[in-house]
Design a protein around this motif. Structure first.
Motif, PDB file in Angstrom:
ATOM      1  N   ASP A 226      26.875  17.957   5.399  1.00  0.00           N
ATOM      2  CA  ASP A 226      26.908  16.986   4.315  1.00  0.00           C
ATOM      3  C   ASP A 226      26.852  17.730   3.000  1.00  0.00           C
ATOM      4  OD1 ASP A 226      26.827  14.711   5.990  1.00  0.00           O
ATOM      5  OD2 ASP A 226      24.704  15.111   6.339  1.00  0.00           O
ATOM      6  N   SER A 227      27.465  17.132   1.988  1.00  0.00           N
ATOM      7  CA  SER A 227      27.370  17.785   0.684  1.00  0.00           C
ATOM      8  C   SER A 227      27.614  16.784  -0.427  1.00  0.00           C
ATOM      9  CB  SER A 227      28.376  18.930   0.591  1.00  0.00           C
ATOM     10  OG  SER A 227      29.657  18.461   0.885  1.00  0.00           O
ATOM     11  N   ASN A 228      27.058  17.108  -1.579  1.00  0.00           N
ATOM     12  CA  ASN A 228      27.361  16.368  -2.797  1.00  0.00           C
ATOM     13  C   ASN A 228      28.453  17.134  -3.519  1.00  0.00           C
ATOM     14  OD1 ASN A 228      25.140  14.301  -2.842  1.00  0.00           O
ATOM     15  ND2 ASN A 228      23.926  16.175  -2.687  1.00  0.00           N
ATOM     16  N   ILE A 229      29.588  16.476  -3.749  1.00  0.00           N
ATOM     17  CA  ILE A 229      30.626  17.124  -4.542  1.00  0.00           C
ATOM     18  C   ILE A 229      30.752  16.326  -5.832  1.00  0.00           C
ATOM     19  CG2 ILE A 229      33.046  17.792  -4.678  1.00  0.00           C
ATOM     20  CD1 ILE A 229      33.043  18.030  -1.672  1.00  0.00           C
ATOM     21  N   VAL A 230      30.421  16.958  -6.954  1.00  0.00           N
ATOM     22  CA  VAL A 230      30.471  16.244  -8.228  1.00  0.00           C
ATOM     23  C   VAL A 230      31.386  16.972  -9.199  1.00  0.00           C
ATOM     24  CG1 VAL A 230      28.212  15.162  -8.024  1.00  0.00           C
ATOM     25  CG2 VAL A 230      28.380  17.469  -8.955  1.00  0.00           C
ATOM     26  N   SER A 231      31.953  16.206 -10.110  1.00  0.00           N
ATOM     27  CA  SER A 231      32.780  16.811 -11.154  1.00  0.00           C
ATOM     28  C   SER A 231      31.870  17.361 -12.244  1.00  0.00           C
ATOM     29  CB  SER A 231      33.689  15.757 -11.774  1.00  0.00           C
ATOM     30  OG  SER A 231      34.800  15.575 -10.967  1.00  0.00           O
ATOM     31  N   GLY A 232      32.312  18.427 -12.875  1.00  0.00           N
ATOM     32  CA  GLY A 232      31.502  18.990 -13.950  1.00  0.00           C
ATOM     33  C   GLY A 232      32.353  19.872 -14.832  1.00  0.00           C
ATOM     34  N   LYS A 233      31.686  20.559 -15.710  1.00  0.00           N
ATOM     35  CA  LYS A 233      32.423  21.408 -16.653  1.00  0.00           C
ATOM     36  C   LYS A 233      31.712  22.751 -16.725  1.00  0.00           C
ATOM     37  CE  LYS A 233      32.485  20.427 -21.065  1.00  0.00           C
ATOM     38  NZ  LYS A 233      32.658  19.539 -22.245  1.00  0.00           N
ATOM     39  N   MET A 234      32.490  23.822 -16.585  1.00  0.00           N
ATOM     40  CA  MET A 234      31.936  25.164 -16.718  1.00  0.00           C
ATOM     41  C   MET A 234      31.875  25.459 -18.216  1.00  0.00           C
ATOM     42  SD  MET A 234      30.978  27.194 -14.299  1.00  0.00           S
ATOM     43  CE  MET A 234      30.247  28.834 -14.283  1.00  0.00           C
ATOM     44  N   ILE A 235      30.659  25.448 -18.777  1.00  0.00           N
ATOM     45  CA  ILE A 235      30.540  25.659 -20.219  1.00  0.00           C
ATOM     46  C   ILE A 235      30.826  27.104 -20.571  1.00  0.00           C
ATOM     47  CG2 ILE A 235      28.942  25.586 -22.174  1.00  0.00           C
ATOM     48  CD1 ILE A 235      27.605  23.221 -20.713  1.00  0.00           C
ATOM     49  N   GLU A 236      30.186  27.984 -19.844  1.00  0.00           N
ATOM     50  CA  GLU A 236      30.437  29.423 -19.965  1.00  0.00           C
ATOM     51  C   GLU A 236      29.984  30.055 -18.671  1.00  0.00           C
ATOM     52  OE1 GLU A 236      27.603  29.595 -23.344  1.00  0.00           O
ATOM     53  OE2 GLU A 236      26.480  30.939 -22.030  1.00  0.00           O
ATOM     54  N   ASP A 237      30.111  31.387 -18.570  1.00  0.00           N
ATOM     55  CA  ASP A 237      29.630  32.044 -17.359  1.00  0.00           C
ATOM     56  C   ASP A 237      28.154  31.719 -17.145  1.00  0.00           C
ATOM     57  OD1 ASP A 237      32.086  33.047 -16.933  1.00  0.00           O
ATOM     58  OD2 ASP A 237      31.627  35.124 -17.525  1.00  0.00           O
ATOM     59  N   TYR A 238      27.791  31.420 -15.924  1.00  0.00           N
ATOM     60  CA  TYR A 238      26.411  31.146 -15.492  1.00  0.00           C
ATOM     61  C   TYR A 238      25.821  29.858 -16.072  1.00  0.00           C
ATOM     62  CZ  TYR A 238      27.145  36.070 -14.521  1.00  0.00           C
ATOM     63  OH  TYR A 238      27.696  37.249 -14.119  1.00  0.00           O
ATOM     64  N   LEU A 239      26.671  28.967 -16.636  1.00  0.00           N
ATOM     65  CA  LEU A 239      26.137  27.710 -17.154  1.00  0.00           C
ATOM     66  C   LEU A 239      27.154  26.591 -16.901  1.00  0.00           C
ATOM     67  CD1 LEU A 239      23.550  26.769 -18.588  1.00  0.00           C
ATOM     68  CD2 LEU A 239      24.860  26.818 -20.733  1.00  0.00           C
ATOM     69  N   VAL A 240      26.696  25.553 -16.186  1.00  0.00           N
ATOM     70  CA  VAL A 240      27.609  24.473 -15.838  1.00  0.00           C
ATOM     71  C   VAL A 240      26.997  23.150 -16.271  1.00  0.00           C
ATOM     72  CG1 VAL A 240      26.660  24.204 -13.487  1.00  0.00           C
ATOM     73  CG2 VAL A 240      29.009  23.484 -13.966  1.00  0.00           C
ATOM     74  N   GLU A 241      27.880  22.212 -16.656  1.00  0.00           N
ATOM     75  CA  GLU A 241      27.402  20.903 -17.090  1.00  0.00           C
ATOM     76  C   GLU A 241      27.674  19.874 -15.994  1.00  0.00           C
ATOM     77  OE1 GLU A 241      28.073  19.219 -21.299  1.00  0.00           O
ATOM     78  OE2 GLU A 241      29.325  18.007 -19.974  1.00  0.00           O
ATOM     79  N   ILE A 242      26.597  19.204 -15.533  1.00  0.00           N
ATOM     80  CA  ILE A 242      26.724  18.154 -14.525  1.00  0.00           C
ATOM     81  C   ILE A 242      26.099  16.895 -15.100  1.00  0.00           C
ATOM     82  CG2 ILE A 242      26.154  17.413 -12.185  1.00  0.00           C
ATOM     83  CD1 ILE A 242      25.717  20.438 -11.528  1.00  0.00           C
ATOM     84  N   SER A 243      26.851  15.782 -15.073  1.00  0.00           N
ATOM     85  CA  SER A 243      26.376  14.503 -15.620  1.00  0.00           C
ATOM     86  C   SER A 243      25.818  14.673 -17.035  1.00  0.00           C
ATOM     87  CB  SER A 243      25.300  13.897 -14.711  1.00  0.00           C
ATOM     88  OG  SER A 243      25.844  13.609 -13.452  1.00  0.00           O
TER      89      SER A 243
END
Lengths: 275, 367
Positions: free
Chosen positions: B238-255
């Motif tokens: 099972d997994s949660n697959i969500v859309s997001g945005k890679m802001i920069e290396d090592y930092l991602v935006e979720i919701s």
């Protein structure tokens, strides 16, 4: 109502049928066969099996039934094998074509053969047209065997086809995987697994050919007294029911022996498809 | 360097004009336990049957130990197959079944008897020589099928969903048996299954397939922890697959909230898919300093070894949560995810990659 008593009611019609038309007639056959005109017990009727004329009829019946059965196996096996391997949607349709003659009255089918093979029959007309020598097989053993094979071939094809269809493709793949070539796959896997079907077919061809009356009467022209014809005559012409029943008993014993031998190999659900 | 035992090169296979495999390439190293994993109709069984020789590819070549065996019939290949429904010979007893391949190879009687004894011991069925095949249980039949294959000393054993017909407990037992057998025999196993747990338990290498393509190939850990695309992520566990945005290396935006992660090289402000396993979603009190997202628990199902729960965050995103700690529905909670548990994937771009969309795959599976 318990399911048991429900079942009892459901089997009633057949039970009555069976008692009236199978059990009671059989008892009559036994009674007539083991008595003489004065209603005294005797085994004379049964022992008349050893009368040379009757013995000859028995031997001839066995011979023709045996030949017919062998021919049926030889004709049916390749056909059934081809059907199994074709695996198309049409194959069950083709099987129906093969059993189509079974939907017609048996006597009519035999008459049809008569019009084909008689002296001025269809086949000879065609042969004459091309100035070829005519055949004269009507009233011979060949004609009787021909009729039996034609009449009973579907009973060989169906159980064989059924047995071959039951062989899983992966069973065959498994044998090839273990190094068997096509000949070995056939001799070690397909053939042994088809034996129950073949034995069912043999039973269903051999016993009717052994007891046939109509085919030998019509295509043999009355020249070839098979045991069925002998029994028929005792009942209908000489009106000696005691002798007819006695010989019937002997025939029944032979059929039981044949069934006993074949039953060993028969897969019980093979026959169910036909019956 | 380890030898390539099987090399499939540009294999293409059609059934009635329907593509099953298209330009399929796969190399399998000697001595490995490789599992082909995927939903029904993904081409895994077809691949196995091409290796076994029961199907001929329309295009491409099959190499076995460096030799082209594309047109070699199955009886001449130095490999053996264990079939899905065992495919034992019903008219023979156990010993005759096992001896079949050896008798065809015309081995001596003593050799065959020794081999039968050895193989039955190996599959824990000593003394079963004279048994009737139809009297054996499913698990026993499967062991005989394996014994029948391994007495031929193949370099490669193909197993086509061999445990599919067994019940759960027996299946788990047989999984350990197979691992033990593989180690004792030291031969290569290629195993086909649609059961992801089976694949994770037994294999050195898992090849995840869908619609005739390889989706990902790797160790069980790689496949589970670092799925390369949404199909692999949803198919394996099972997994949660969500859309997001890679802001920069090592930092991602979720919701709309920022999460630290350990992935880099996706670019700046790039839309991505993020996979988070349900057991990696950490539920905290709503006022906790670590909580990044906030939401409310909505559903809970007791699954035995853990609770399966659903949490809806303020922006409406649903999160599947696995935990041994029960959080009652209606409870306000905070959510935190460790950086190493956030797996970033590129969004599907091309048509080809669309083909691996799990929803389409699911529909295919249900057919």
């Amino acid at each position: 109502m318990s399911s048991k008593s429900k079942n009892r009611i459901l089997v009633m019609p057949y039970t009555i049928w069976m008692i009236g038309f199978i059990i009671i007639p059989l008892i009559f056959v036994v009674c007539y066969g083991l008595t003489n005109n004065n209603n005294a017990f005797t085994i004379e009727n049964v022992m008349s099996f050893f009368n040379p004329i009757h013995l000859k009829s028995f031997i001839k019946s066995f011979k023709l039934a045996f030949i017919s059965t062998i021919i049926c196996v030889i004709l049916a096996y390749p056909i059934a094998l081809i059907f199994r391997n074709s695996k198309t949607k049409q194959s069950s349709f083709i099987v129906y074509i093969f059993i189509l003659p079974m939907w017609m009255n048996g006597l009519l089918r035999i008459y049809a053969w008569l019009t084909l093979i008689e002296k001025r029959g269809v086949i000879n007309l065609i042969l004459s047209y091309f100035h070829l020598p005519n055949i004269s097989i009507v009233n011979t053993e060949i004609a009787i065997v021909l009729g039996m094979v034609y009449d009973l071939l579907p009973f060989m094809i169906l159980p064989l086809y059924n047995a071959l269809m039951k062989i899983n493709d992966d069973t065959i793949n498994g044998a090839r995987d273990l190094g068997a070539n096509e000949l070995q796959v056939f001799s070690k896997i397909i053939f042994p697994l088809s034996i129950p079907g073949m034995v069912s077919g043999i039973t269903m061809v051999f016993i009717p050919s052994l007891t046939t009356v109509a085919i030998s009467e019509m295509l043999g022209g009355g020249n070839f007294l098979l045991i069925g014809n002998v029994i028929e005559r005792e009942f209908l012409i000489t009106s000696n029911w005691h002798l007819g029943s006695g010989l019937s008993l002997v025939l029944i014993i032979f059929i039981f022996i044949v069934m006993g031998i074949t039953n060993k190999w028969t897969d019980k659900d093979e026959e169910a498809v036909i019956i | 360097m380890e030898n390539k035992l099987i090399d499939l090169v540009h294999i293409t296979k059609y059934f009635d004009n329907e593509m099953v495999l298209d330009d399929f390439n796969l190399s399998i190293k000697e001595n490995s336990f490789v599992t082909l994993l995927g939903p029904s109709g993904c081409g895994k069984s077809t691949t196995l049957r091409i290796i076994g020789g029961f199907l001929t590819p329309d295009k491409g070549q099959v190499f076995f130990d460096g030799m082209d065996i594309t047109n070699v019939p199955p009886e001449k290949r130095l490999l053996n197959t264990v079939f899905q429904k065992y495919a034992l010979f019903q008219h023979m007893n156990v010993a005759e079944n096992i001896a079949f391949g050896l008798k065809i190879k015309k081995k001596s009687k003593e050799y065959i008897n020794d081999k039968i004894k050895y193989a039955l011991k190996l599959v824990n069925l000593d003394g079963y020589e004279k048994r009737d095949i139809n009297m054996l249980s499913g698990g026993q039949q499967q062991r005989i099928a394996i014994a029948r294959a391994i007495v031929n000393e193949p370099k490669l054993l193909l197993l086509d969903e061999p445990l599919g017909a067994l019940d759960l407990k027996l299946r788990q037992e047989m999984q350990y048996e197979l691992i033990r057998l593989k180690n004792e025999l030291g031969i290569t196993f290629i195993y086909v299954t649609h059961d992801q747990e089976e694949a994770l338990t037994m294999s050195d290498t898992i090849v995840v397939m869908n619609q005739g393509y390889i989706q990902q190939m790797g160790t069980p850990e790689q496949i589970y922890n670092e799925p390369e695309n949404a199909f692999v992520a949803t198919f394996i566990g099972d997994s949660n697959i969500v859309s997001g945005k890679m802001i920069e290396d090592y930092l991602v935006e979720i919701s709309g909230k920022k999460f630290k992660c350990i992935d880099a090289g996706f670019g700046i402000n790039k839309p991505v898919d993020i996979v988070i396993r349900p057991e990696d979603v950490e539920i905290l009190p709503p006022n906790s300093d670590n909580a990044i997202l906030h939401g409310r628990m909505t559903h809970v199902i007791f699954k035995g070894e853990m609770y399966e729960m659903l949490c809806v965050t303020d922006d409406g995103t649903e999160w599947l949560v696995h935990s041994t700690v029960l959080h009652e529905p209606g409870k306000e909670v905070g959510i935190y995810v460790e950086p190493q548990n956030i797996q970033i994937m590129n969004k599907p771009m091309s048509e080809d990659e669309k083909a691996i969309d799990p929803i389409i795959a699911e529909a295919e599976y249900n057919e």
